[in-house]
Each structure stands twice: as C-alpha cells, then as structure tokens.
Design an enzyme around this catalytic site. Structure first.
Site, mmCIF file in Angstrom:
data_model
loop_
_atom_site.group_PDB
_atom_site.id
_atom_site.type_symbol
_atom_site.label_atom_id
_atom_site.label_comp_id
_atom_site.label_asym_id
_atom_site.label_seq_id
_atom_site.Cartn_x
_atom_site.Cartn_y
_atom_site.Cartn_z
ATOM 1 C CE1 TYR A 39 -0.144 2.568 3.823
ATOM 2 C CE2 TYR A 39 0.565 0.419 4.601
ATOM 3 C CZ TYR A 39 0.440 1.772 4.789
ATOM 4 O OH TYR A 39 0.910 2.351 5.935
ATOM 5 C CB ILE A 62 -1.466 13.429 7.816
ATOM 6 C CG1 ILE A 62 -1.458 14.906 7.418
ATOM 7 C CG2 ILE A 62 -2.257 13.232 9.106
ATOM 8 C CD1 ILE A 62 -2.828 15.466 7.123
ATOM 9 C CB VAL A 131 -4.375 11.181 4.711
ATOM 10 C CG1 VAL A 131 -5.042 11.048 6.083
ATOM 11 C CG2 VAL A 131 -4.433 12.629 4.227
ATOM 12 C CG ASP A 132 -0.840 5.346 6.378
ATOM 13 O OD1 ASP A 132 -1.876 4.751 6.717
ATOM 14 O OD2 ASP A 132 0.258 4.780 6.280
ATOM 15 N N GLY A 133 -3.128 7.913 8.882
ATOM 16 C CA GLY A 133 -3.101 8.030 10.334
ATOM 17 C C GLY A 133 -4.140 7.144 10.996
#
Length: 251
Positions: A39, A62, A131-133
């Site tokens: 991913y 993020i 964005v991966d939070g």
C-alpha cells in the site's frame, strides 16, 4: 492509557506495531529506503498522475508510522520540502531509532501534533498530501470525515493531489470513498485493493488528469527505472477493475 509501541523482526524485515499484531509500518533492513508494504507503493501512484517535471515540490505527510513514505519522498524527490505531522512523539522517536528516519533539515520538518488540526490551521499549500493516520484499533477518527477532506482539498496547490490509505475501514470503505468524492467534486478514484487489503484513494485539485492507458504504463515503467517502485501491476489492476473507461484515467 498510552498505546504500546512495539518493534518486531522477521525474515529481514522490521515491523512497527501499536500494541497489537497489526502492522503499522515496515522496513527491509538491507533496503531501508525502499517501500516494503504494497500500500505504501500505491500511495506513490500520484507520481504517475502528473508529469515528472511536476513532481511535488511541497509534500505533507499525515501519520509517520515507520517513515516509509517520508523516506521515499526524501530520497527520490530531492526538490521536495516535506512536512510530517505525527500525533505520537514516541512514533517519531521509534522512526529515528529503528527505521532510519533522517534528521530534520531544510527539506524535512517534523511536527508533533494532530493532523486534522494542522490542516485546518495552516495557510500552507502542498502539491501532495498523503494521509495514513490510525490508532491501535485501525481507526482514523477525524481524518476520515468530510470536513477534513474538504480542508485537505483547500490546502492543495493548482496541481495538487491527495492520497489516503483506507486500510482498516472495510465496513466503511464505501462511505469513506463517498466522503472523498463529495469533498473533491467527483474528482476522486479508489485503486483496487492490493494484497494486504488496503485501498488507496486519490483526490485531485486544479489541473485535470487525463491519461491514456499506454501513457500510464510508460510512466509506471519510468518510475520503476528511476526509483525501483513497480506500479505496473497497479495499472493492470486498474484496467481489470474497469476503472479506466475508454482506456483512459480521468481525474
């Protein structure tokens, strides 16, 4: 109660966990700057959507995790100034200690704080927002809301792109995508789930993206030659999933 941060190693790969078996990041020890997880490679597919001479000069990441995406941008996009926002200071410490995160310099800045608050309060604009939070239960919270996605769009430049990892939202995946589609006025696409079950979605602002399949393949080959990241299988899955009507990616 604070979330435990655990490190494990297996078969030459070091993993980051938040108090569970779920993998929050990974690094192949002999190839510390490569993108080990599928991913994370697909998070870089935005580089196919703009000309190589328009690769990001400003990027916002993020969710630091094991710093894979940050290190990739740092090493392969030398023109980019990278701002990282990570809510947990211990993740930053672990990324330095175990995952070869470079020290801050003129090109790399680390802000410890809430990613949504940062986006809402900053006046900066970015070419690429990734964005991966997640928390220990793989919940994204406010990072998966319509106001947040709208705020991200407002912080993109005229050629800006957002990439978001929708992992852990299997039940809410369609709802997440609908929020992104709404925030970006239908200029959004979800890449078919990769082996890990992750779905990476993109939203575009400003200049239109319209790429024939042949050009997508050419760009994927050029990216592979330049960085070692092979997104040719991703392009094939997009085609097989019917995401390229008329043989073109339009965004």
């Amino acid at each position: 109660m604070s979330t435990p941060i655990d490190i494990s190693e297996e078969a030459g790969v070091r993993y980051l966990h938040f108090g569970s078996e779920w993998v929050q990041g990974a690094m192949r020890i002999r190839r510390p700057n490569a993108l080990e997880l599928a991913y994370t490679r697909e998070m870089m597919a935005g580089l196919l959507l703009r000309d190589a001479d328009a690769w990001p000069r400003t990027a916002l990441v993020i969710g630091l995790g094991a710093a894979s995406v940050t290190k990739f941008l740092y090493h392969h996009c030398p023109q980019a100034r990278i701002q990282v926002v990570e809510i947990e200071p211990r993740v930053v410490a672990a990324a330095h200690q175990f995952f070869r995160l470079p020290d801050e310099d003129a090109r790399l800045a680390i802000h410890v704080g809430d990613g949504a608050e940062y986006v809402l309060n900053t006046q900066r604009r970015f070419d690429y927002i990734l964005v991966d939070g997640y928390d220990r239960n793989a919940r994204a919270g406010v990072l998966d809301t319509l106001p947040f996605y709208q705020a991200v769009r407002a912080r993109l430049t005229d050629s800006g792109l957002m990439a978001v990892n929708l992992f852990g939202r299997s039940r809410g995946y369609r709802a997440s995508l609908e929020r992104i589609i709404t925030a970006f006025d239908d200029r959004a696409i979800a890449f078919p789930s990769c082996d890990s079950g992750n779905v990476v979605a993109f939203g575009a602002a400003g200049e239109a993206v319209e790429l024939p399949l042949a050009e997508l393949r050419e760009r994927a080959q050029a990216l592979k030659d330049r960085t070692g990241v092979d997104l040719l299988p991703t392009v094939t899955r997009l085609e097989q999933a019917g995401s390229l009507p008329g043989g073109r990616l339009v965004l």
